[in-house]
Scaffold this motif. Structure first.
Motif, PDB file in Angstrom:
ATOM      1  N   ASP A   1     -19.498   3.204   0.831  1.00 44.60           N
ATOM      2  CA  ASP A   1     -19.035   1.945   0.268  1.00 44.60           C
ATOM      3  C   ASP A   1     -19.985   0.816   0.629  1.00 44.60           C
ATOM      4  OD1 ASP A   1     -16.762   0.395  -1.041  1.00 44.60           O
ATOM      5  OD2 ASP A   1     -16.974  -0.633   0.890  1.00 44.60           O
ATOM      6  N   GLN A   2     -20.434   0.771   1.878  1.00 45.97           N
ATOM      7  CA  GLN A   2     -21.349  -0.281   2.311  1.00 45.97           C
ATOM      8  C   GLN A   2     -22.734  -0.100   1.704  1.00 45.97           C
ATOM      9  OE1 GLN A   2     -21.000   0.054   6.556  1.00 45.97           O
ATOM     10  NE2 GLN A   2     -19.214  -1.267   6.646  1.00 45.97           N
ATOM     11  N   GLU A   3     -23.199   1.133   1.680  1.00 47.83           N
ATOM     12  CA  GLU A   3     -24.537   1.416   1.164  1.00 47.83           C
ATOM     13  C   GLU A   3     -24.646   1.079  -0.324  1.00 47.83           C
ATOM     14  OE1 GLU A   3     -27.387   5.310   0.640  1.00 47.83           O
ATOM     15  OE2 GLU A   3     -26.121   5.179   2.432  1.00 47.83           O
ATOM     16  N   TYR A   4     -23.594   1.377  -1.065  1.00 48.84           N
ATOM     17  CA  TYR A   4     -23.624   1.161  -2.508  1.00 48.84           C
ATOM     18  C   TYR A   4     -22.787  -0.040  -2.938  1.00 48.84           C
ATOM     19  CZ  TYR A   4     -25.918   5.647  -2.603  1.00 48.84           C
ATOM     20  OH  TYR A   4     -26.808   6.672  -2.394  1.00 48.84           O
ATOM     21  N   ASN A   5     -22.414  -0.874  -1.980  1.00 54.23           N
ATOM     22  CA  ASN A   5     -21.678  -2.104  -2.246  1.00 54.23           C
ATOM     23  C   ASN A   5     -20.475  -1.853  -3.160  1.00 54.23           C
ATOM     24  OD1 ASN A   5     -21.131  -4.793  -1.968  1.00 54.23           O
ATOM     25  ND2 ASN A   5     -22.433  -5.404  -3.672  1.00 54.23           N
ATOM     26  N   GLY A   6     -19.574  -1.042  -2.682  1.00 57.55           N
ATOM     27  CA  GLY A   6     -18.412  -0.655  -3.483  1.00 57.55           C
ATOM     28  C   GLY A   6     -18.820   0.500  -4.379  1.00 57.55           C
ATOM     29  N   PHE A   7     -18.896   1.681  -3.801  1.00 59.28           N
ATOM     30  CA  PHE A   7     -19.595   2.794  -4.439  1.00 59.28           C
ATOM     31  C   PHE A   7     -18.973   3.334  -5.709  1.00 59.28           C
ATOM     32  CE2 PHE A   7     -16.819   4.977  -1.462  1.00 59.28           C
ATOM     33  CZ  PHE A   7     -16.449   6.126  -2.118  1.00 59.28           C
ATOM     34  N   VAL A   8     -17.765   2.955  -6.040  1.00 63.02           N
ATOM     35  CA  VAL A   8     -17.180   3.453  -7.278  1.00 63.02           C
ATOM     36  C   VAL A   8     -17.297   2.365  -8.336  1.00 63.02           C
ATOM     37  CG1 VAL A   8     -15.107   4.317  -8.394  1.00 63.02           C
ATOM     38  CG2 VAL A   8     -15.617   4.974  -6.057  1.00 63.02           C
ATOM     39  N   SER A   9     -18.175   2.601  -9.284  1.00 60.56           N
ATOM     40  CA  SER A   9     -18.323   1.685 -10.412  1.00 60.56           C
ATOM     41  C   SER A   9     -17.890   2.423 -11.672  1.00 60.56           C
ATOM     42  CB  SER A   9     -19.782   1.241 -10.541  1.00 60.56           C
ATOM     43  OG  SER A   9     -20.594   2.342 -10.925  1.00 60.56           O
ATOM     44  N   GLY A  10     -17.781   1.713 -12.745  1.00 56.97           N
ATOM     45  CA  GLY A  10     -17.387   2.329 -14.004  1.00 56.97           C
ATOM     46  C   GLY A  10     -18.311   3.458 -14.412  1.00 56.97           C
TER      47      GLY A  10
ATOM     48  N   PHE B   1     -11.162   0.260   0.314  1.00 58.35           N
ATOM     49  CA  PHE B   1     -12.177  -0.587   0.941  1.00 58.35           C
ATOM     50  C   PHE B   1     -12.198  -1.984   0.329  1.00 58.35           C
ATOM     51  CE2 PHE B   1     -13.807   3.568   2.378  1.00 58.35           C
ATOM     52  CZ  PHE B   1     -13.788   3.301   3.732  1.00 58.35           C
ATOM     53  N   LEU B   2     -11.913  -2.097  -0.959  1.00 53.06           N
ATOM     54  CA  LEU B   2     -11.806  -3.411  -1.585  1.00 53.06           C
ATOM     55  C   LEU B   2     -10.641  -4.189  -0.971  1.00 53.06           C
ATOM     56  CD1 LEU B   2     -12.638  -5.483  -3.688  1.00 53.06           C
ATOM     57  CD2 LEU B   2     -11.178  -4.264  -5.335  1.00 53.06           C
ATOM     58  N   ALA B   3      -9.503  -3.539  -0.801  1.00 55.40           N
ATOM     59  CA  ALA B   3      -8.343  -4.199  -0.191  1.00 55.40           C
ATOM     60  C   ALA B   3      -8.647  -4.634   1.241  1.00 55.40           C
ATOM     61  CB  ALA B   3      -7.128  -3.273  -0.223  1.00 55.40           C
ATOM     62  N   GLU B   4      -9.400  -3.814   1.975  1.00 54.06           N
ATOM     63  CA  GLU B   4      -9.783  -4.178   3.349  1.00 54.06           C
ATOM     64  C   GLU B   4     -10.682  -5.414   3.358  1.00 54.06           C
ATOM     65  OE1 GLU B   4      -8.849  -2.738   6.537  1.00 54.06           O
ATOM     66  OE2 GLU B   4      -7.293  -2.288   5.060  1.00 54.06           O
ATOM     67  N   LYS B   5     -11.613  -5.475   2.421  1.00 50.87           N
ATOM     68  CA  LYS B   5     -12.485  -6.655   2.321  1.00 50.87           C
ATOM     69  C   LYS B   5     -11.663  -7.889   1.981  1.00 50.87           C
ATOM     70  CE  LYS B   5     -16.460  -3.958   0.898  1.00 50.87           C
ATOM     71  NZ  LYS B   5     -17.265  -3.511  -0.231  1.00 50.87           N
ATOM     72  N   GLN B   6     -10.717  -7.747   1.061  1.00 57.83           N
ATOM     73  CA  GLN B   6      -9.851  -8.866   0.700  1.00 57.83           C
ATOM     74  C   GLN B   6      -9.019  -9.319   1.892  1.00 57.83           C
ATOM     75  OE1 GLN B   6      -7.827  -7.026  -2.580  1.00 57.83           O
ATOM     76  NE2 GLN B   6      -9.247  -7.852  -4.101  1.00 57.83           N
ATOM     77  N   ARG B   7      -8.477  -8.368   2.647  1.00 59.05           N
ATOM     78  CA  ARG B   7      -7.676  -8.699   3.830  1.00 59.05           C
ATOM     79  C   ARG B   7      -8.507  -9.480   4.833  1.00 59.05           C
ATOM     80  NH1 ARG B   7      -7.489  -6.913   8.588  1.00 59.05           N
ATOM     81  NH2 ARG B   7      -8.783  -5.100   8.178  1.00 59.05           N
ATOM     82  N   GLU B   8      -9.750  -9.047   5.053  1.00 57.79           N
ATOM     83  CA  GLU B   8     -10.632  -9.741   6.000  1.00 57.79           C
ATOM     84  C   GLU B   8     -10.899 -11.173   5.546  1.00 57.79           C
ATOM     85  OE1 GLU B   8     -14.185  -7.412   6.492  1.00 57.79           O
ATOM     86  OE2 GLU B   8     -13.060  -5.656   7.183  1.00 57.79           O
ATOM     87  N   LEU B   9     -11.125 -11.362   4.243  1.00 53.57           N
ATOM     88  CA  LEU B   9     -11.373 -12.703   3.728  1.00 53.57           C
ATOM     89  C   LEU B   9     -10.135 -13.600   3.859  1.00 53.57           C
ATOM     90  CD1 LEU B   9     -13.470 -11.831   0.549  1.00 53.57           C
ATOM     91  CD2 LEU B   9     -14.287 -12.862   2.679  1.00 53.57           C
ATOM     92  N   ILE B  10      -8.968 -13.017   3.627  1.00 61.83           N
ATOM     93  CA  ILE B  10      -7.726 -13.773   3.786  1.00 61.83           C
ATOM     94  C   ILE B  10      -7.547 -14.185   5.235  1.00 61.83           C
ATOM     95  CG2 ILE B  10      -5.204 -13.570   3.716  1.00 61.83           C
ATOM     96  CD1 ILE B  10      -5.625 -11.879   1.132  1.00 61.83           C
ATOM     97  N   GLU B  11      -7.818 -13.248   6.168  1.00 61.21           N
ATOM     98  CA  GLU B  11      -7.689 -13.562   7.595  1.00 61.21           C
ATOM     99  C   GLU B  11      -8.669 -14.661   8.014  1.00 61.21           C
ATOM    100  OE1 GLU B  11      -8.137  -9.909   9.765  1.00 61.21           O
ATOM    101  OE2 GLU B  11      -6.128  -9.215   9.232  1.00 61.21           O
ATOM    102  N   LYS B  12      -9.822 -14.710   7.380  1.00 66.39           N
ATOM    103  CA  LYS B  12     -10.817 -15.736   7.696  1.00 66.39           C
ATOM    104  C   LYS B  12     -10.485 -17.076   7.011  1.00 66.39           C
ATOM    105  CE  LYS B  12     -14.659 -12.555   8.392  1.00 66.39           C
ATOM    106  NZ  LYS B  12     -15.960 -12.090   7.865  1.00 66.39           N
TER     107      LYS B  12
END
Length: 87
Positions: free
Chosen positions: A42-51, A73-84
Motif C-alpha cells: 500500500d505504501q509502495e504503490y500509494n494505495g495499491f488497488v487502483s481501477g 488502509f484508506l480508512a486507517e489514513k482517514q482515521r489518522e487525519l481525523i485524529e490530527k
C-alpha cells in the motif's frame, strides 16, 4: 482420592492448552507478516488497488480481497487525519 482418569484428563487438557497457545502464536505471527506485506504494498504503490489493477485481477474472490485490503488502509489514513484534526 484421585482417579487416574481425572489426572490424565488434567494432563491432556494442559497439553491441549499448550498446543493451542503455540498455534495462536504461530497464527498471530503469520497474520502480522501478511499485514506488514499488505502495508508495504500500500505504501509502495500509494494505495495499491487502483481501477486498472482491479480489472487485471481475474479471480472475483481475490479482487474482493484486494479491495477490502485497500479500503482498510484508506480508512486507517482517514482515521489518522481525523485524529490530527485535518478533517
Amino acid at each position: 482420592e484421585i482417579w487416574l482418569g481425572d489426572w490424565s484428563s488434567d494432563v491432556c487438557s494442559s497439553d491441549l492448552y499448550q498446543k493451542e497457545r503455540m498455534m495462536a502464536v504461530e497464527i498471530n505471527e503469520e497474520l502480522r507478516r501478511i499485514y506488514n506485506e499488505c502495508r508495504r504494498l500500500d505504501q509502495e504503490y500509494n494505495g495499491f488497488v487502483s481501477g486498472k489493477l482491479i480489472e487485471k485481477i481475474e479471480n472475483d474472490e481475490e479482487r474482493r480481497f484486494a479491495v477490502h485490503i485497500s479500503n482498510f488502509f484508506l480508512a486507517e489514513k482517514q482515521r489518522e487525519l481525523i485524529e490530527k484534526g485535518v478533517f
